[in-house]
Motif scaffolding. Structure first.
Motif, mmCIF file in Angstrom:
data_model
loop_
_atom_site.group_PDB
_atom_site.id
_atom_site.type_symbol
_atom_site.label_atom_id
_atom_site.label_comp_id
_atom_site.label_asym_id
_atom_site.label_seq_id
_atom_site.Cartn_x
_atom_site.Cartn_y
_atom_site.Cartn_z
ATOM 1 N N THR A 10 50.093 44.171 7.615
ATOM 2 C CA THR A 10 48.989 43.211 7.723
ATOM 3 C C THR A 10 47.659 43.918 7.470
ATOM 4 N N PHE A 11 47.499 45.113 8.045
ATOM 5 C CA PHE A 11 46.265 45.879 7.844
ATOM 6 C C PHE A 11 46.083 46.227 6.365
ATOM 7 N N ASP A 12 47.139 46.675 5.710
ATOM 8 C CA ASP A 12 47.058 47.033 4.291
ATOM 9 C C ASP A 12 46.705 45.813 3.436
ATOM 10 N N GLU A 13 47.268 44.656 3.752
ATOM 11 C CA GLU A 13 46.955 43.429 3.017
ATOM 12 C C GLU A 13 45.484 43.029 3.233
ATOM 13 N N PHE A 14 45.042 43.147 4.467
ATOM 14 C CA PHE A 14 43.638 42.843 4.779
ATOM 15 C C PHE A 14 42.708 43.780 4.009
ATOM 16 N N PHE A 18 39.993 42.803 1.136
ATOM 17 C CA PHE A 18 38.596 43.179 1.357
ATOM 18 C C PHE A 18 38.054 43.961 0.163
ATOM 19 N N CYS A 19 38.839 44.882 -0.372
ATOM 20 C CA CYS A 19 38.419 45.659 -1.542
ATOM 21 C C CYS A 19 38.246 44.768 -2.768
ATOM 22 N N GLU A 20 39.131 43.777 -2.925
ATOM 23 C CA GLU A 20 38.982 42.828 -4.030
ATOM 24 C C GLU A 20 37.691 42.028 -3.892
ATOM 25 N N LEU A 25 32.022 40.897 -5.496
ATOM 26 C CA LEU A 25 30.604 40.840 -5.127
ATOM 27 C C LEU A 25 29.780 41.847 -5.930
ATOM 28 N N THR A 26 30.328 43.008 -6.150
ATOM 29 C CA THR A 26 29.630 44.024 -6.945
ATOM 30 C C THR A 26 29.424 43.535 -8.378
ATOM 31 N N ARG A 27 30.464 42.932 -8.967
ATOM 32 C CA ARG A 27 30.328 42.398 -10.330
ATOM 33 C C ARG A 27 29.301 41.275 -10.383
ATOM 34 N N LEU A 28 29.327 40.387 -9.398
ATOM 35 C CA LEU A 28 28.342 39.293 -9.359
ATOM 36 C C LEU A 28 26.928 39.837 -9.227
ATOM 37 N N TYR A 29 26.777 40.843 -8.400
ATOM 38 C CA TYR A 29 25.465 41.442 -8.212
ATOM 39 C C TYR A 29 24.944 42.030 -9.520
#
Length: 97
Positions: A10-14, A18-20, A25-29
């Motif tokens: 579950t932690f790895d999926e979270f 989160f990284c995705e 957000l970085t691309r949008l910025y």
């Protein structure tokens, strides 16, 4: 402080999601980061381009000859508006015949 335990899967999926999200957000910025703000000119830039004093620039603003934006106490001008002022003030040399 409350401690919550979750299994590794579950932690790895979270973490993956989160990284995705961070990547999106970085691309949008970066896509919307420069919306032309680097092109705006301040008082000194306009005075240098037009070869005028700060007082003359203030007169242009007061008379409505040059549109501007004020943020706090600093004025900004669009380069297109400065160019328009130059073109509107252009007087071609008349040929003498």
């Amino acid at each position: 402080m409350e401690i919550i335990c979750i299994d590794k899967k579950t932690f790895d999926e979270f973490r993956k999601r989160f990284c995705e999200l961070e990547g999106r957000l970085t691309r949008l910025y970066h896509l919307g980061g420069d919306i032309g703000l680097k092109n705006w000119m301040d008082n000194q830039d306009v005075c240098n381009v037009l070869h005028i004093s700060k007082r003359t620039l203030q007169v242009y603003r007061d008379k409505g000859l040059l549109p501007f934006t004020r943020i706090k106490h600093k004025m900004f001008y669009k380069p297109e508006d400065v160019q328009k002022l130059l073109k509107s003030s252009y007087h071609p040399v008349k040929s003498i015949q």
